[in-house]
Design an enzyme around this catalytic site. Sequence first.
Site, PDB file in Angstrom:
ATOM      1  N   LYS A  78       0.822  -1.217   0.000  1.00  0.00           N
ATOM      2  CA  LYS A  78       0.000   0.000   0.000  1.00  0.00           C
ATOM      3  C   LYS A  78       0.854   1.264   0.000  1.00  0.00           C
ATOM      4  O   LYS A  78       0.484   2.269  -0.615  1.00  0.00           O
ATOM      5  CB  LYS A  78      -0.964   0.010   1.183  1.00  0.00           C
ATOM      6  CG  LYS A  78      -0.316   0.118   2.552  1.00  0.00           C
ATOM      7  CD  LYS A  78      -1.367   0.176   3.648  1.00  0.00           C
ATOM      8  CE  LYS A  78      -0.736   0.335   5.025  1.00  0.00           C
ATOM      9  NZ  LYS A  78      -1.740   0.406   6.094  1.00  0.00           N
ATOM     10  N   ARG A 128      -8.523  -0.742  16.452  1.00  0.00           N
ATOM     11  CA  ARG A 128      -8.840  -0.447  15.061  1.00  0.00           C
ATOM     12  C   ARG A 128      -9.850  -1.500  14.652  1.00  0.00           C
ATOM     13  O   ARG A 128     -10.947  -1.537  15.177  1.00  0.00           O
ATOM     14  CB  ARG A 128      -7.586  -0.413  14.187  1.00  0.00           C
ATOM     15  CG  ARG A 128      -7.790   0.380  12.883  1.00  0.00           C
ATOM     16  CD  ARG A 128      -6.549   0.466  12.042  1.00  0.00           C
ATOM     17  NE  ARG A 128      -6.235  -0.811  11.399  1.00  0.00           N
ATOM     18  CZ  ARG A 128      -5.225  -0.986  10.549  1.00  0.00           C
ATOM     19  NH1 ARG A 128      -4.418   0.030  10.274  1.00  0.00           N
ATOM     20  NH2 ARG A 128      -5.006  -2.155   9.997  1.00  0.00           N
TER      21      ARG A 128
END
Length: 372
Positions: free
Chosen positions: A47, A142
């Site tokens: 990413k 998260r």
Amino acid sequence: MSRVKKRVGVDLNLPRIDIDLAKIAHNARQLKKLYGAKGINIIGVTKVIGGNSIIADVLVQNGIEILADSRIANIIKMRRAGIRGQYLLLRTPALSQVQEVVIHAHISLNSELEVLKKLSEYALKNHIIHKVVLMVELGDLREGIMPSEMDAIVKAVLKLKGLALVGIGTNLACFGGISPDADKMNQLSSIAMCLEEKFKITLAMVSGGNSANYKWFTSSKDVGRINSLRLGESIFLGREALCRKPIPGLFTDIFTLLAEVIEAKRKPSQPYGEVYQNANGDTPKFENKGLMDRAVLAIGTQDVIVSGITPKQKITVLGASSDHMLIDNTETSLKVGDTVAFDLNYSALLRTFSTPCITKNMINQYECASIL
């Protein structure tokens, strides 16, 4: 200090980022060897490089069998470029992208039963077995299923056709900065073993985290059931992600950002006039140092996170707007057309690969190819 000159018609367009492919290849091989010594496979996280197919191919050619990205668009881009390997979607699939995930990603990380049911539905429609890893919440807050809910979720997933439960994982040190220490890893190992025993299954992947796991790894004689880590920062910046310390034997200078000087003048050090918000929504304050040599670079906040770059020359970054960066040029005396070089942290690197306005320049491709 000597200046880095830009010769019109010779250098590539600026701003640009120089990328040393041979050093990426080295870091990938070294990390694979390091973690492999204790039975841990590493997954290459792409990413931060925006799914760049050239860099992704370097990873695959140097032993990285699974590429992971949080954007399905990046996975599609790498697959269309012919980069062979297994592809893992890092971010929990959005319901709006479930069909694309099933078609283009071999594996996905999941924490929502509703999403898993949709993955099952589209996997059946497309005659695909989609592999899933269930994420466990261990404190970073998260994504992740609470440990007390894991049994119920696993029971439900095992009944979903078209899906293969291949593992569990956790994410730490990203949102809450919680360390993946021995207690957390022992907890994940225990959850894995309990699930295997209770449901008579084998979890091929127990993914303990990311580049922040280096300290735990080096201090642990027994890594338990942890057999997989998702690494991006360690591969590309040669650092662990808890304290950002360099990992011995790795390159930390793979990427160099270069920007061109478009103005160099002697000006006051303090803006003058009535002060309101600037382009970034801040009300800035500047120390009055009298007249100073200042320069303007052709790069700004839409290109890079300015707080995440470190100049390689003796300059001080004064600030930036969307398209301009201001520097104190007193010690270096840069001229119009000169080039300033910067090191980048992970966030800054991520931003540079997210904009098409930064030229991506691959260097040492021959050296990289010669060691494959």
